[in-house]
Motif scaffolding. Structure first.
Motif, PDB file in Angstrom:
ATOM      1  N   TYR A 136       0.817  -1.214   0.000  1.00 48.30           N
ATOM      2  CA  TYR A 136       0.000   0.000   0.000  1.00 48.30           C
ATOM      3  C   TYR A 136       0.850   1.262   0.000  1.00 48.30           C
ATOM      4  CZ  TYR A 136      -3.395   3.459   1.718  1.00 48.30           C
ATOM      5  OH  TYR A 136      -4.192   4.565   1.869  1.00 48.30           O
ATOM      6  N   SER A 137       0.442   2.220  -0.840  1.00 41.25           N
ATOM      7  CA  SER A 137       1.041   3.559  -0.815  1.00 41.25           C
ATOM      8  C   SER A 137      -0.058   4.597  -0.747  1.00 41.25           C
ATOM      9  CB  SER A 137       1.852   3.831  -2.086  1.00 41.25           C
ATOM     10  OG  SER A 137       3.029   3.065  -2.118  1.00 41.25           O
ATOM     11  N   CYS A 138       0.255   5.717  -0.141  1.00 43.14           N
ATOM     12  CA  CYS A 138      -0.664   6.854  -0.093  1.00 43.14           C
ATOM     13  C   CYS A 138       0.184   8.108  -0.243  1.00 43.14           C
ATOM     14  CB  CYS A 138      -1.429   6.849   1.222  1.00 43.14           C
ATOM     15  SG  CYS A 138      -2.628   8.192   1.356  1.00 43.14           S
ATOM     16  N   LEU A 139      -0.188   8.968  -1.161  1.00 41.34           N
ATOM     17  CA  LEU A 139       0.621  10.171  -1.419  1.00 41.34           C
ATOM     18  C   LEU A 139      -0.211  11.311  -1.981  1.00 41.34           C
ATOM     19  CD1 LEU A 139       2.551   9.915  -4.788  1.00 41.34           C
ATOM     20  CD2 LEU A 139       0.805   8.247  -4.129  1.00 41.34           C
TER      21      LEU A 139
ATOM     22  N   ALA B 119      -3.733  10.249  -3.630  1.00 38.55           N
ATOM     23  CA  ALA B 119      -3.724   8.986  -4.367  1.00 38.55           C
ATOM     24  C   ALA B 119      -3.360   7.816  -3.469  1.00 38.55           C
ATOM     25  CB  ALA B 119      -2.726   9.071  -5.516  1.00 38.55           C
ATOM     26  N   THR B 120      -3.942   6.668  -3.782  1.00 40.10           N
ATOM     27  CA  THR B 120      -3.591   5.425  -3.093  1.00 40.10           C
ATOM     28  C   THR B 120      -3.317   4.352  -4.136  1.00 40.10           C
ATOM     29  OG1 THR B 120      -5.870   4.650  -3.002  1.00 40.10           O
ATOM     30  CG2 THR B 120      -5.083   5.913  -1.116  1.00 40.10           C
ATOM     31  N   ALA B 121      -2.465   3.401  -3.781  1.00 39.25           N
ATOM     32  CA  ALA B 121      -2.188   2.282  -4.688  1.00 39.25           C
ATOM     33  C   ALA B 121      -1.945   1.026  -3.866  1.00 39.25           C
ATOM     34  CB  ALA B 121      -0.982   2.580  -5.562  1.00 39.25           C
TER      35      ALA B 121
ATOM     36  N   THR C 199      -3.580  -1.548  -8.434  1.00 36.68           N
ATOM     37  CA  THR C 199      -4.860  -0.855  -8.493  1.00 36.68           C
ATOM     38  C   THR C 199      -4.708   0.449  -7.726  1.00 36.68           C
ATOM     39  OG1 THR C 199      -7.221  -1.104  -8.048  1.00 36.68           O
ATOM     40  CG2 THR C 199      -5.758  -2.208  -6.526  1.00 36.68           C
ATOM     41  N   ALA C 200      -5.188   1.540  -8.281  1.00 36.84           N
ATOM     42  CA  ALA C 200      -4.980   2.850  -7.662  1.00 36.84           C
ATOM     43  C   ALA C 200      -6.211   3.726  -7.824  1.00 36.84           C
ATOM     44  CB  ALA C 200      -3.756   3.528  -8.279  1.00 36.84           C
ATOM     45  N   GLU C 201      -6.335   4.662  -6.899  1.00 35.58           N
ATOM     46  CA  GLU C 201      -7.433   5.643  -6.945  1.00 35.58           C
ATOM     47  C   GLU C 201      -6.836   7.033  -6.848  1.00 35.58           C
ATOM     48  OE1 GLU C 201      -9.861   4.351  -3.640  1.00 35.58           O
ATOM     49  OE2 GLU C 201     -10.124   2.387  -4.596  1.00 35.58           O
ATOM     50  N   VAL C 202      -7.411   7.964  -7.569  1.00 40.68           N
ATOM     51  CA  VAL C 202      -6.946   9.355  -7.555  1.00 40.68           C
ATOM     52  C   VAL C 202      -8.099  10.250  -7.135  1.00 40.68           C
ATOM     53  CG1 VAL C 202      -5.854  11.211  -8.861  1.00 40.68           C
ATOM     54  CG2 VAL C 202      -5.408   8.832  -9.486  1.00 40.68           C
ATOM     55  N   TRP C 203      -7.869  11.015  -6.073  1.00 40.47           N
ATOM     56  CA  TRP C 203      -8.896  11.877  -5.485  1.00 40.47           C
ATOM     57  C   TRP C 203      -8.516  13.342  -5.652  1.00 40.47           C
ATOM     58  CZ3 TRP C 203     -12.991   9.268  -3.134  1.00 40.47           C
ATOM     59  CH2 TRP C 203     -12.806   7.900  -2.954  1.00 40.47           C
ATOM     60  N   SER C 204      -9.526  14.173  -5.842  1.00 44.71           N
ATOM     61  CA  SER C 204      -9.297  15.621  -5.925  1.00 44.71           C
ATOM     62  C   SER C 204      -8.962  16.181  -4.544  1.00 44.71           C
ATOM     63  CB  SER C 204     -10.546  16.316  -6.469  1.00 44.71           C
ATOM     64  OG  SER C 204     -11.600  16.202  -5.531  1.00 44.71           O
TER      65      SER C 204
END
Lengths: 274, 274
Positions: free
Chosen positions: B172-175, B237-239, B252-257
């Motif tokens: 897991y990553s979060c940035l 963002a998370t991955a 799999t990743a998500e991108v948030w405003s």
């Protein structure tokens, strides 16, 4: 011959070019169940004499409704490397593209391996659960034995079932699923099963709406040996959505073997009208 | 001109056919950063005079290494419906396909909308975090301002950094991430950012290995107005990965405003050697 094999049967016209026919057993609201269209396009790769290795990824774009009748299916390797091969496939009717797809096949080597996602916990033995009633559902649902633990398809409004339920704050489903009649698992049947979850908006809003998948991607985490080991057993599956916004929502699903190995993960974007 | 716009710049040869050139600013270990190849293929659609609506989905197959130099880029609408349009794109060098892609664009209408996935909680203000050091990393990482909360890229073994770390049980990553220099967000820059996460196996195993993305799919949950509202702000963002097995893993990743709306979700299958 299993009904799925009839539905994805390909009559070779020339290398990479085949004639197929829609199958009444897999009829959806309009045209065939999308999972069978996916399986048909993947089968065109599996049947190709130049194929290298097993499928790793498959993306199908549903470009237009598929009419009942004949389909021309074509598959061509776009690029072949030492251990990977990239494919382009298309399905046409009356010279118009109704679906097209890309795939990657590859020869896998044994490497360090590890899981990260976990299967749903405490899933009861599928034989202790009731098979989903397909009475008011599309014909293709009869081609699967689905045993829902969570998030079954809501009853048709005005139909034999209950009225619309209350909107939920999630669209999660968890079920056991296998081909009906049972069929040994392979890549084509797995690709069809990856589209067998009801549209997430039906679960979230507890009613049925007009929808259509526009693009669907499946990643195969298993090789041929793992699929063979699964045989005809029930698969454990989960599905959910991340977001519903202005006419489109996504669906993400995981398919696990009976012994809790991740066989496939799959994602799609779906059009909806409200 | 922003370096990204230079890197994805297209010189039109005829309708849907363009000449492009790799850009030193986005160089990876071998050839260009894959996110820029994605953005280039999407840009060929965005520039096409027949384009209908905004991108909904994009799948890019990385068929072969892209050599530094000229690229021929082509985009054609395969099927245009009332509100959706299906695209096929390809990038060739010396008449060989190095990447090809499919996309769906669509005119969105206002409908019932809802989120289901939740953004990472308690993310501190990006300005309170240190920018990731790009010293021992590929050149393209200098084109982003990345501020990791979790799961930064491990130091290069034998390099200036620390030795290999212990293998983790997750990837897991979060940035926070934005273009550097800042650039107003649009679909092409978002598609590149969707490939800007380090390969999950680096995080999981805490070391760098030879890898290559073979196929990547991005779903756009946002429309043009939402992207414009984001402007040059940092994206959250998370991955993560689901599975690593015999030469391939998924990401799999998500991108948030900045205001915590889901803008994109993205998935890829990656080849690795150990």
């Amino acid at each position: 011959m299993h009904p799925l094999d009839t539905a994805i049967s390909l009559d070779q016209l020339s290398k990479g070019s085949y004639r197929a026919h829609t199958s009444a057993a897999y009829a959806n609201m309009v045209g065939p169940f999308g999972g069978v269209t996916s399986a048909l396009l993947l089968n065109a790769v599996m049947r190709h004499e130049d194929k290298l290795g097993d499928p790793i990824s498959l993306t199908v774009n549903f470009a237009a409704p598929v009419a009942d009748g004949e389909i021309l299916v074509e598959a061509q390797p776009v690029r072949t490397n030492r251990s990977t091969q990239h494919w382009l496939m298309q399905a046409t009717q009356n010279d118009e593209v109704v679906a097209f797809a890309t795939a990657v096949t590859a020869v896998r080597r044994e490497t360090w391996s590890a899981h990260e996602a976990l299967p749903p916990r405490d899933a009861p033995d599928p034989l202790t659960l009731a098979r989903m009633d397909t009475t008011d559902k599309p014909v293709w649902t009869q081609c699967y034995d689905m045993r829902y633990m969570d998030g079954d398809m809501p009853a048709q409004p005005g139909g034999a079932g209950e009225p619309d339920g209350e909107e939920q704050n999630h669209s999660y489903s968890c079920l056991w699923v296998r081909d009906e009649p049972p069929r040994p698992l392979d890549f084509v049947s797995l690709s069809a099963i990856c589209d067998s979850y009801f549209p997430r908006i039906f679960i979230r809003r507890q009613r049925r709406l007009p929808i259509g998948t526009i693009s669907m991607t499946t990643y195969f985490h298993a090789d041929t040996a793992m699929l063979s080991a699964q045989g005809e057993q029930f698969l454990l599956a989960t599905a959910k959505a991340l977001n519903f916004r202005n006419g489109y929502f996504d669906q993400t699903a995981e398919v696990w073997s009976a012994d809790r190995q991740l066989l496939a993960s799959t994602h799609q974007m779906v059009y909806f009208r409200d």
